[in-house]
Design a protein around this motif. Structure first.
Motif, PDB file in Angstrom:
ATOM      1  N   ASN A  95      42.538  76.380  47.637  1.00  0.00           N
ATOM      2  CA  ASN A  95      43.167  75.944  48.888  1.00  0.00           C
ATOM      3  C   ASN A  95      44.544  76.539  49.156  1.00  0.00           C
ATOM      4  OD1 ASN A  95      41.002  74.321  49.827  1.00  0.00           O
ATOM      5  ND2 ASN A  95      41.556  72.826  48.267  1.00  0.00           N
ATOM      6  N   CYS A  96      44.932  77.568  48.441  1.00  0.00           N
ATOM      7  CA  CYS A  96      46.204  78.231  48.738  1.00  0.00           C
ATOM      8  C   CYS A  96      46.058  79.070  50.005  1.00  0.00           C
ATOM      9  CB  CYS A  96      46.611  79.157  47.598  1.00  0.00           C
ATOM     10  SG  CYS A  96      47.236  78.267  46.171  1.00  0.00           S
ATOM     11  N   VAL A  97      47.153  79.205  50.725  1.00  0.00           N
ATOM     12  CA  VAL A  97      47.202  80.063  51.904  1.00  0.00           C
ATOM     13  C   VAL A  97      48.178  81.195  51.590  1.00  0.00           C
ATOM     14  CG1 VAL A  97      47.736  80.220  54.359  1.00  0.00           C
ATOM     15  CG2 VAL A  97      46.710  78.127  53.435  1.00  0.00           C
ATOM     16  N   VAL A  98      47.661  82.421  51.621  1.00  0.00           N
ATOM     17  CA  VAL A  98      48.466  83.595  51.284  1.00  0.00           C
ATOM     18  C   VAL A  98      48.692  84.404  52.557  1.00  0.00           C
ATOM     19  CG1 VAL A  98      48.542  85.726  49.938  1.00  0.00           C
ATOM     20  CG2 VAL A  98      47.526  83.664  48.946  1.00  0.00           C
ATOM     21  N   PHE A  99      49.960  84.605  52.914  1.00  0.00           N
ATOM     22  CA  PHE A  99      50.293  85.390  54.103  1.00  0.00           C
ATOM     23  C   PHE A  99      51.438  86.357  53.813  1.00  0.00           C
ATOM     24  CE2 PHE A  99      52.330  81.295  54.255  1.00  0.00           C
ATOM     25  CZ  PHE A  99      53.666  81.602  54.470  1.00  0.00           C
ATOM     26  N   ASN A 110      49.702  76.107  45.108  1.00  0.00           N
ATOM     27  CA  ASN A 110      50.372  75.280  46.113  1.00  0.00           C
ATOM     28  C   ASN A 110      51.440  74.439  45.436  1.00  0.00           C
ATOM     29  OD1 ASN A 110      48.895  76.025  48.361  1.00  0.00           O
ATOM     30  ND2 ASN A 110      47.332  74.476  48.024  1.00  0.00           N
ATOM     31  N   GLU A 111      52.414  74.028  46.229  1.00  0.00           N
ATOM     32  CA  GLU A 111      53.395  73.093  45.704  1.00  0.00           C
ATOM     33  C   GLU A 111      52.714  71.763  45.433  1.00  0.00           C
ATOM     34  OE1 GLU A 111      57.170  72.677  47.619  1.00  0.00           O
ATOM     35  OE2 GLU A 111      56.986  74.652  48.511  1.00  0.00           O
ATOM     36  N   LYS A 112      53.361  70.971  44.625  1.00  0.00           N
ATOM     37  CA  LYS A 112      52.851  69.637  44.305  1.00  0.00           C
ATOM     38  C   LYS A 112      52.677  68.845  45.599  1.00  0.00           C
ATOM     39  CE  LYS A 112      54.208  65.521  41.816  1.00  0.00           C
ATOM     40  NZ  LYS A 112      55.249  64.877  41.033  1.00  0.00           N
ATOM     41  N   PRO A 113      51.554  68.125  45.746  1.00  0.00           N
ATOM     42  CA  PRO A 113      51.355  67.342  46.968  1.00  0.00           C
ATOM     43  C   PRO A 113      52.428  66.259  47.113  1.00  0.00           C
ATOM     44  CG  PRO A 113      49.407  67.243  45.557  1.00  0.00           C
ATOM     45  CD  PRO A 113      50.448  68.005  44.826  1.00  0.00           C
ATOM     46  N   ARG A 114      52.702  65.904  48.345  1.00  0.00           N
ATOM     47  CA  ARG A 114      53.676  64.870  48.652  1.00  0.00           C
ATOM     48  C   ARG A 114      52.901  63.650  49.124  1.00  0.00           C
ATOM     49  NH1 ARG A 114      57.502  64.370  53.639  1.00  0.00           N
ATOM     50  NH2 ARG A 114      55.688  65.260  54.623  1.00  0.00           N
ATOM     51  N   TYR A 115      53.218  62.485  48.600  1.00  0.00           N
ATOM     52  CA  TYR A 115      52.519  61.259  48.964  1.00  0.00           C
ATOM     53  C   TYR A 115      53.429  60.398  49.825  1.00  0.00           C
ATOM     54  CZ  TYR A 115      49.511  62.798  45.230  1.00  0.00           C
ATOM     55  OH  TYR A 115      48.685  63.543  44.441  1.00  0.00           O
TER      56      TYR A 115
END
Length: 156
Positions: A95-99, A110-115
């Motif tokens: 699920n990473c987005v590479v641009f 990805n960075e750690k998810p934020r809850y």
């Protein structure tokens, strides 16, 4: 035959995509999208739901198609978009987005998810059916009767 095969897997691989040798698709080709003009090196592993897509926006600095090096591992759901160069021996996490360009021998995560904690969350799926707003509940569409919710839905 090519189109029938790709439709079976809900996939698309552009006829003018450059692929050095057949990639490994551990979970088959389900949901794979590789745009034309994309370039993929040797011995790449590509999981399901991956997009390797061209950016056609003329005012974008990333306009163009991705170039992916040799021996790359692209996790499920990853998106590689635009004129980026992914180096050799790169791992791209699920699920990473590479641009932006990725150097050789790198891992992209990805960075750690934020809850965000809430007191209560209602995840109703709404749909207008026969002119009335309804929500999905226990396998059926039920009519929404709450005026406050209806007012918000009617603003859409």
């Amino acid at each position: 035959m090519y189109n029938i095969y790709l439709k079976k897997y809900s996939s698309y691989i552009g006829h003018n995509a450059k692929i050095a040798n057949p990639p490994c698709f551990p979970h088959d080709k389900f949901g794979i999208f590789i745009s034309g003009n994309a370039s993929i090196g040797k011995d790449c592993i590509i999981f399901q739901q991956v997009t390797i897509g061209t950016n056609h926006l003329p005012d974008s600095k990333g306009m163009g198609a991705p170039t992916i090096g040799n021996n790359c591992y692209i996790g499920a759901g990853a998106k590689i978009i635009g004129k980026v160069v992914v180096g050799n021996n790169v791992r791209i996490g699920a699920n990473c987005v590479v641009f932006e360009d990725v150097p050789d021998n790198s891992v992209v995560v990805n960075e750690k998810p934020r809850y965000i904690q809430k007191n209560e969350i209602t995840n109703k799926q709404y749909k207008r059916i026969d002119g009335k707003w309804k929500f999905y509940n226990n396998g059926l569409w039920e009519e929404e009767l709450d005026e406050e919710v209806l007012n918000k839905l009617n603003e859409i």
